[in-house]
Motif scaffolding. Structure first.
Motif, PDB file in Angstrom:
ATOM      1  N   THR A 110      11.253 -14.937  -8.752  1.00  0.00           N
ATOM      2  CA  THR A 110      10.822 -13.386  -8.075  1.00  0.00           C
ATOM      3  C   THR A 110      10.720 -13.565  -6.984  1.00  0.00           C
ATOM      4  N   HIS A 111      10.600 -12.162  -6.137  1.00  0.00           N
ATOM      5  CA  HIS A 111      10.134 -12.261  -4.409  1.00  0.00           C
ATOM      6  C   HIS A 111       9.173 -11.114  -3.937  1.00  0.00           C
ATOM      7  N   ILE A 112       8.457 -11.633  -3.561  1.00  0.00           N
ATOM      8  CA  ILE A 112       7.279 -10.490  -2.702  1.00  0.00           C
ATOM      9  C   ILE A 112       7.982  -9.759  -1.570  1.00  0.00           C
ATOM     10  N   PHE A 113       8.256  -8.565  -0.966  1.00  0.00           N
ATOM     11  CA  PHE A 113       8.511  -8.055  -0.080  1.00  0.00           C
ATOM     12  C   PHE A 113       7.662  -7.399   0.754  1.00  0.00           C
ATOM     13  N   VAL A 114       7.727  -6.886   1.891  1.00  0.00           N
ATOM     14  CA  VAL A 114       6.866  -6.280   2.860  1.00  0.00           C
ATOM     15  C   VAL A 114       6.826  -4.290   2.537  1.00  0.00           C
ATOM     16  N   ARG A 115       5.785  -4.211   2.424  1.00  0.00           N
ATOM     17  CA  ARG A 115       5.751  -2.584   2.250  1.00  0.00           C
ATOM     18  C   ARG A 115       6.303  -2.087   3.953  1.00  0.00           C
ATOM     19  N   GLY A 116       6.926  -1.414   3.674  1.00  0.00           N
ATOM     20  CA  GLY A 116       6.933  -0.592   5.282  1.00  0.00           C
ATOM     21  C   GLY A 116       8.496  -0.935   5.655  1.00  0.00           C
ATOM     22  N   ASP A 117       8.851  -1.762   4.901  1.00  0.00           N
ATOM     23  CA  ASP A 117      10.363  -2.480   5.722  1.00  0.00           C
ATOM     24  C   ASP A 117      11.178  -1.253   5.781  1.00  0.00           C
ATOM     25  N   ALA A 118      12.279  -1.117   6.769  1.00  0.00           N
ATOM     26  CA  ALA A 118      12.759   0.012   6.651  1.00  0.00           C
ATOM     27  C   ALA A 118      14.567   0.064   5.435  1.00  0.00           C
ATOM     28  N   LEU A 119      14.467  -1.873   5.361  1.00  0.00           N
ATOM     29  CA  LEU A 119      15.755  -2.638   4.457  1.00  0.00           C
ATOM     30  C   LEU A 119      14.944  -2.532   3.345  1.00  0.00           C
ATOM     31  N   LEU A 120      14.120  -1.970   2.413  1.00  0.00           N
ATOM     32  CA  LEU A 120      13.461  -1.896   1.149  1.00  0.00           C
ATOM     33  C   LEU A 120      14.663  -0.803   0.365  1.00  0.00           C
ATOM     34  N   ASP A 121      15.250   0.090   0.772  1.00  0.00           N
ATOM     35  CA  ASP A 121      16.282   0.931  -0.445  1.00  0.00           C
ATOM     36  C   ASP A 121      17.636   0.229   0.011  1.00  0.00           C
ATOM     37  N   SER A 122      18.176  -0.699   0.718  1.00  0.00           N
ATOM     38  CA  SER A 122      19.409  -0.990   0.806  1.00  0.00           C
ATOM     39  C   SER A 122      19.310  -2.089   0.934  1.00  0.00           C
ATOM     40  N   ASP A 123      18.603  -2.786   0.490  1.00  0.00           N
ATOM     41  CA  ASP A 123      18.906  -4.497   0.367  1.00  0.00           C
ATOM     42  C   ASP A 123      20.481  -4.992  -0.377  1.00  0.00           C
ATOM     43  N   SER A 124      20.860  -5.940   0.571  1.00  0.00           N
ATOM     44  CA  SER A 124      22.498  -6.347   0.187  1.00  0.00           C
ATOM     45  C   SER A 124      22.458  -6.396  -1.165  1.00  0.00           C
ATOM     46  N   VAL A 125      21.153  -7.124  -1.705  1.00  0.00           N
ATOM     47  CA  VAL A 125      21.621  -8.221  -2.811  1.00  0.00           C
ATOM     48  C   VAL A 125      21.201  -7.471  -4.079  1.00  0.00           C
ATOM     49  N   PHE A 126      20.308  -5.843  -4.593  1.00  0.00           N
ATOM     50  CA  PHE A 126      19.660  -5.075  -4.662  1.00  0.00           C
ATOM     51  C   PHE A 126      18.640  -5.735  -5.530  1.00  0.00           C
ATOM     52  N   GLY A 127      17.720  -6.541  -4.548  1.00  0.00           N
ATOM     53  CA  GLY A 127      16.227  -6.756  -5.650  1.00  0.00           C
ATOM     54  C   GLY A 127      15.274  -6.057  -5.126  1.00  0.00           C
ATOM     55  N   VAL A 128      15.142  -5.724  -4.673  1.00  0.00           N
ATOM     56  CA  VAL A 128      13.850  -5.421  -4.996  1.00  0.00           C
ATOM     57  C   VAL A 128      13.227  -4.181  -6.026  1.00  0.00           C
ATOM     58  N   ARG A 129      11.501  -4.463  -6.251  1.00  0.00           N
ATOM     59  CA  ARG A 129      11.546  -3.541  -7.584  1.00  0.00           C
ATOM     60  C   ARG A 129      10.395  -2.854  -7.077  1.00  0.00           C
ATOM     61  N   ASP A 130       9.643  -2.111  -7.290  1.00  0.00           N
ATOM     62  CA  ASP A 130       8.268  -1.474  -6.161  1.00  0.00           C
ATOM     63  C   ASP A 130       7.301  -2.323  -6.689  1.00  0.00           C
ATOM     64  N   SER A 131       7.227  -2.451  -8.006  1.00  0.00           N
ATOM     65  CA  SER A 131       6.270  -3.470  -7.552  1.00  0.00           C
ATOM     66  C   SER A 131       5.796  -5.163  -7.076  1.00  0.00           C
ATOM     67  N   LEU A 132       7.192  -5.272  -7.108  1.00  0.00           N
ATOM     68  CA  LEU A 132       6.535  -6.436  -5.750  1.00  0.00           C
ATOM     69  C   LEU A 132       6.556  -6.034  -4.049  1.00  0.00           C
ATOM     70  N   VAL A 133       6.906  -4.944  -3.998  1.00  0.00           N
ATOM     71  CA  VAL A 133       6.503  -4.203  -2.757  1.00  0.00           C
ATOM     72  C   VAL A 133       4.562  -4.818  -2.117  1.00  0.00           C
ATOM     73  N   LYS A 134       4.366  -5.659  -1.493  1.00  0.00           N
ATOM     74  CA  LYS A 134       2.511  -5.889  -1.192  1.00  0.00           C
ATOM     75  C   LYS A 134       2.255  -5.319   0.670  1.00  0.00           C
ATOM     76  N   ASP A 135       1.513  -5.068   0.926  1.00  0.00           N
ATOM     77  CA  ASP A 135       0.653  -4.943   1.774  1.00  0.00           C
ATOM     78  C   ASP A 135       0.513  -6.088   2.569  1.00  0.00           C
ATOM     79  N   PHE A 136       1.609  -6.587   3.590  1.00  0.00           N
ATOM     80  CA  PHE A 136       1.230  -7.720   4.781  1.00  0.00           C
ATOM     81  C   PHE A 136       0.484  -7.549   5.824  1.00  0.00           C
ATOM     82  N   THR A 137      -0.724  -7.310   5.912  1.00  0.00           N
ATOM     83  CA  THR A 137      -2.061  -6.895   7.200  1.00  0.00           C
ATOM     84  C   THR A 137      -1.230  -7.439   8.114  1.00  0.00           C
ATOM     85  N   SER A 138      -1.238  -6.901   8.990  1.00  0.00           N
ATOM     86  CA  SER A 138      -1.168  -7.687  10.042  1.00  0.00           C
ATOM     87  C   SER A 138      -2.780  -7.828  10.975  1.00  0.00           C
TER      88      SER A 138
END
Length: 292
Positions: free
Chosen positions: A232-260
């Motif tokens: 699996t992967h985890i993805f960065v919440r707020g990333d502008a590319l979440l809806d256009s990932d070139s390999v269709f790998g994003v799942r909503d459950s894997l989007v996480k908060d990366f706190t700065s």
């Protein structure tokens, strides 16, 4: 199209499908018969020209030529067509609240260095430090101690270590969950990057006006006795590319908060980052049981 033409085409498909009737392996027989039907259906539906067929063969030939032990252009092609993700979806059926799987990607390498709990997988790779923590449990909530957690990612320049020519090993490693199923380590904050687009797959994306960019992510592969292997992967919440990932790998459950965390913010383990900012993310992993 005349009825006679339709009949000629249908008879040809039937003949080719029937040619596999004697295949001893029943699964191979099923695959070849179905593949033939779908390929013939595609050719007939789009009325494929001979010139288009020749261009397709040239494309596949070029894909083979650029593929070597460091670059797998066929996996890349499978990825951008969504075939990789569909195969993952078919083979990882939903089970309770088990963590969803996603694509493996072409940049995994065996033999990653081991790190202790709280260790650093970056290996000198460029990027902002990121503290990653979480737990590994089964679907009943019980901890899974000793789970092997393999992690890899691109550096801040958008490259994996295997894309460099100097045999470096960086931004990858593995560790094991503790007796409570917990894990923690330092990585680098994921950033967007393009998949390799200097070859046939890149030309295909350009011709179809598609972006080669992948949403920011961190790869995981988790294995434990009696459990289904999770890739699996985890993805960065707020990333502008979440809806256009070139390999269709994003799942909503894997989007996480990366706190700065700004420079000077105390780190969880007291590490001195030399005045740099850092980020943190928590990822609880739930493993499904292995199928009997």
């Amino acid at each position: 199209m005349t009825t006679e033409q339709q009949n000629r085409e249908a008879r040809l498909t039937d003949r080719v499908v029937a040619s596999f009737d004697g295949t001893p392996d029943p699964r191979l027989r099923e695959l070849m018969r179905s593949l033939t039907r779908h390929l013939h259906s595609f050719v007939r539906e789009v009325r494929l020209t001979e010139e288009e067929w020749q261009r397709a063969i040239a494309f596949l030939t070029a894909t083979g030529h650029i593929t070597d032990d460091r670059r797998q252009e066929f996996i890349l092609l499978s990825d951008v067509l969504g075939v990789s993700m569909q195969t993952v979806t078919v083979n990882n059926e939903a089970y309770g609240d088990a963590t969803e799987a996603t694509v493996f990607g072409p940049f995994f390498a065996a033999g990653s260095p081991a790190v202790e709990q709280g260790g650093d997988i970056s290996g000198g790779a460029a990027g902002e430090p990121c503290w990653v923590s979480g737990t590994v449990t089964d679907t009943s909530g019980e901890p899974v101690p000793g789970a092997r957690i393999e992690v890899w990612e691109a550096d801040d320049d958008g490259f994996y270590d295997v894309q460099y020519d100097d045999d470096r090993v960086a931004a990858r490693g593995h560790l094991f969950s503790d007796d409570a199923g917990a894990f923690r380590f330092w990585a680098i904050t994921p950033t967007p990057y393009p998949i390799p687009h200097d070859g046939p797959v890149g030309r295909l994306l350009a011709a179809t006006a598609r972006s080669p960019m992948r949403a920011s992510h961190l790869h995981f592969m988790v294995t434990a006795p009696g459990m289904r292997t999770l890739v699996t992967h985890i993805f960065v919440r707020g990333d502008a590319l979440l809806d256009s990932d070139s390999v269709f790998g994003v799942r909503d459950s894997l989007v996480k908060d990366f706190t700065s965390c700004p420079p000077g913010t105390p780190t969880p383990d007291g590490r001195d980052l030399g005045g740099r900012g850092w980020s943190r993310v928590h990822f609880d992993i739930v493993l499904a049981p292995r199928s009997p």
